[in-house]
Design a protein around this motif. Structure first.
Motif, PDB file in Angstrom:
ATOM      1  N   ARG A  29      -5.498  -6.802   5.576  1.00  0.00           N
ATOM      2  CA  ARG A  29      -5.498  -5.464   6.172  1.00  0.00           C
ATOM      3  C   ARG A  29      -4.072  -4.942   6.220  1.00  0.00           C
ATOM      4  NH1 ARG A  29     -10.068  -4.934  10.023  1.00  0.00           N
ATOM      5  NH2 ARG A  29      -8.738  -3.499  11.183  1.00  0.00           N
ATOM      6  N   ASN A 175      -3.306 -12.848   8.558  1.00  0.00           N
ATOM      7  CA  ASN A 175      -3.882 -11.627   7.990  1.00  0.00           C
ATOM      8  C   ASN A 175      -4.257 -11.836   6.518  1.00  0.00           C
ATOM      9  OD1 ASN A 175      -4.616  -8.922   7.604  1.00  0.00           O
ATOM     10  ND2 ASN A 175      -2.523  -8.344   7.044  1.00  0.00           N
ATOM     11  N   SER A 234     -13.539  -5.577   7.228  1.00  0.00           N
ATOM     12  CA  SER A 234     -12.501  -4.583   6.940  1.00  0.00           C
ATOM     13  C   SER A 234     -12.542  -3.407   7.904  1.00  0.00           C
ATOM     14  CB  SER A 234     -12.641  -4.083   5.500  1.00  0.00           C
ATOM     15  OG  SER A 234     -13.914  -3.488   5.316  1.00  0.00           O
TER      16      SER A 234
END
Length: 262
Positions: A29, A175, A234
């Motif tokens: 992300r 991440n 997401s």
């Protein structure tokens, strides 16, 4: 004890470097939050928490366990167990205790005041894995001390558990996004990044699920498992709504004072 500290530090630095490189090369992300400010604050909390824990219990959990062994205190010290079995059962007990501790910090309003510092992070990456208020670190240490005293868990088991806990906290906050063919079977055993990002969702029903840090079995066993976020991995909105992405909510001073403000 010094060798144990060196082992923990070496593994921590190695996993931190590896996870940082991984999320830099293949981030799951993107974020508009300035990473420098967040990282300084997050790691600042880590250093302060480590210093407070060392001041409170200079010998650490392993030192406590060693003293309990000498005094034959706790379940394992009162009975004869094969070393391999004692280590496995001890690791499971500690991991289960961390699960319930984590759940308790969400349920009890006083404890949530401190734990929300972790959840207020507007972006989840490897630095979030060390972002805990120093007083939460101290409270967590007291809980773990009680578990160690009750069961008489061996110093070797504690060393292994602390290494595993630090490594998995860095891993599941990183991440990144694992490919589905790997993530789906892996989460049957351990907490993956996608599974833990659900826990950092702004939706309370998702935040109050997936409490595990290492083994994912506890969430399935105790009914707190969420397989998929409503908006998908997401689409998960991270952080807490009452703490928007501003410098006033990401500075080290703001994070230290956060539990004491409404």
């Amino acid at each position: 004890m010094q060798d144990g500290s060196l082992i923990r530090l070496s593994v921590f630095v190695s996993i931190l470097a590896l996870m940082t490189l991984w999320q830099t090369l293949a981030p799951a992300r993107s974020t508009s939050v300035a990473p420098r400010q967040r990282w300084l604050s997050n790691f600042g909390l880590m250093v302060m928490g480590a210093l407070l824990a060392r001041l409170a219990v200079p010998a650490g959990l392993a030192g406590l366990a060693f003293n309990l062994q000498q005094q034959h205190w706790g379940l394992f010290n009162l009975t004869q167990w094969p070393l391999w079995l004692e280590v496995i059962v001890g690791l499971l007990i500690l991991d289960c205790a961390i699960y319930w501790q984590h759940r308790l910090f969400h349920v009890v309003p006083f404890l949530w005041r401190f734990h929300r510092v972790h959840h207020a992070d507007p972006h989840v990456d490897v630095s979030t894995g060390v972002r805990f208020h120093p007083l939460e670190i101290l409270l967590s240490l007291l809980i773990k001390m009680a578990v160690v005293a009750l069961f008489g868990i061996a110093p070797l088991t504690i060393l292994m558990f602390e290494v595993i806990l630090n490594a998995t906290s860095l891993f599941n906050h990183t991440n990144v996004r694992l490919p589905g063919w790997l993530e789906r079977p892996l989460r049957w055993l351990i907490v993956t990044q996608a599974m833990h990002r659900i826990h950092h969702s702004q939706r309370p029903v998702e935040t109050n699920s997936n409490y595990g840090f290492n083994l994912s079995v506890w969430d399935r066993l105790f009914g707190s498992y969420t397989h998929r976020a409503r908006l998908g991995d997401s689409g998960v909105q991270l952080g807490l709504r009452q703490y928007p992405k501003t410098e006033n909510n990401t500075s080290l001073k703001a994070l230290l004072l956060m539990p004491f403000r409404r």
